[in-house]
Design a protein around this motif. Structure first.
Motif, PDB file in Angstrom:
ATOM      1  N   ALA A  21       0.831  -1.209   0.000  1.00  0.00           N
ATOM      2  CA  ALA A  21       0.000   0.000   0.000  1.00  0.00           C
ATOM      3  C   ALA A  21       0.862   1.255   0.000  1.00  0.00           C
ATOM      4  N   PHE A  22       1.961   1.241   0.739  1.00  0.00           N
ATOM      5  CA  PHE A  22       2.860   2.396   0.768  1.00  0.00           C
ATOM      6  C   PHE A  22       3.532   2.606  -0.586  1.00  0.00           C
ATOM      7  N   ILE A  23       3.998   1.537  -1.204  1.00  0.00           N
ATOM      8  CA  ILE A  23       4.637   1.654  -2.519  1.00  0.00           C
ATOM      9  C   ILE A  23       3.625   2.133  -3.555  1.00  0.00           C
ATOM     10  N   TRP A  24       2.398   1.651  -3.472  1.00  0.00           N
ATOM     11  CA  TRP A  24       1.346   2.115  -4.392  1.00  0.00           C
ATOM     12  C   TRP A  24       1.103   3.606  -4.217  1.00  0.00           C
ATOM     13  N   SER A  25       1.072   4.078  -2.964  1.00  0.00           N
ATOM     14  CA  SER A  25       0.829   5.499  -2.733  1.00  0.00           C
ATOM     15  C   SER A  25       1.987   6.348  -3.250  1.00  0.00           C
ATOM     16  N   LEU A  26       3.201   5.834  -3.183  1.00  0.00           N
ATOM     17  CA  LEU A  26       4.334   6.563  -3.748  1.00  0.00           C
ATOM     18  C   LEU A  26       4.227   6.664  -5.260  1.00  0.00           C
ATOM     19  N   LYS A  27       3.868   5.554  -5.905  1.00  0.00           N
ATOM     20  CA  LYS A  27       3.804   5.541  -7.364  1.00  0.00           C
ATOM     21  C   LYS A  27       2.610   6.319  -7.911  1.00  0.00           C
ATOM     22  N   SER A  28       1.549   6.460  -7.108  1.00  0.00           N
ATOM     23  CA  SER A  28       0.373   7.179  -7.592  1.00  0.00           C
ATOM     24  C   SER A  28       0.462   8.678  -7.332  1.00  0.00           C
ATOM     25  N   GLY A  29       1.543   9.145  -6.709  1.00  0.00           N
ATOM     26  CA  GLY A  29       1.755  10.578  -6.549  1.00  0.00           C
ATOM     27  C   GLY A  29       1.111  11.182  -5.319  1.00  0.00           C
ATOM     28  N   GLN A  30       0.858  10.411  -4.290  1.00  0.00           N
ATOM     29  CA  GLN A  30       0.224  10.943  -3.086  1.00  0.00           C
ATOM     30  C   GLN A  30       1.138  11.905  -2.329  1.00  0.00           C
ATOM     31  N   TYR A  31       2.431  11.792  -2.482  1.00  0.00           N
ATOM     32  CA  TYR A  31       3.373  12.606  -1.720  1.00  0.00           C
ATOM     33  C   TYR A  31       4.100  13.619  -2.606  1.00  0.00           C
ATOM     34  N   ASP A  32       3.551  13.935  -3.763  1.00  0.00           N
ATOM     35  CA  ASP A  32       4.231  14.849  -4.672  1.00  0.00           C
ATOM     36  C   ASP A  32       4.201  16.293  -4.180  1.00  0.00           C
ATOM     37  N   ASP A  33       3.055  16.748  -3.673  1.00  0.00           N
ATOM     38  CA  ASP A  33       2.893  18.140  -3.271  1.00  0.00           C
ATOM     39  C   ASP A  33       2.565  18.199  -1.792  1.00  0.00           C
ATOM     40  N   LEU A  34       3.595  18.184  -0.952  1.00  0.00           N
ATOM     41  CA  LEU A  34       3.369  18.167   0.487  1.00  0.00           C
ATOM     42  C   LEU A  34       2.994  19.533   1.041  1.00  0.00           C
ATOM     43  N   GLU A  35       3.442  20.603   0.398  1.00  0.00           N
ATOM     44  CA  GLU A  35       3.170  21.938   0.920  1.00  0.00           C
ATOM     45  C   GLU A  35       1.941  22.575   0.301  1.00  0.00           C
ATOM     46  N   GLY A  36       1.405  22.005  -0.756  1.00  0.00           N
ATOM     47  CA  GLY A  36       0.260  22.612  -1.425  1.00  0.00           C
ATOM     48  C   GLY A  36      -0.973  22.683  -0.555  1.00  0.00           C
TER      49      GLY A  36
END
Length: 50
Positions: A21-36
């Motif tokens: 689940a963590f690797i999937w969330s990384l690949k789907s871009g969940q952590y791309d914009d942390l400050e937005g």
């Protein structure tokens, strides 16, 4: 002792499921914009009532 025969595979399965689940969330871009989201909450988008 026989309880460990059940608990160890269950723990390994749940740990692997969490890792997938963590690797999937990384690949789907969940952590791309942390400050937005932090900046979006500060913007005032409410329209004044007339």
């Amino acid at each position: 002792m026989t309880g460990l025969l059940y608990l160890i595979p269950v723990a390994l399965f749940l740990g692997g499921l969490g890792l997938v689940a963590f690797i999937w969330s990384l690949k789907s871009g969940q952590y791309d914009d942390l400050e937005g989201a932090a900046w979006r909450i500060l913007q005032d988008d409410d329209q004044p009532r007339s």
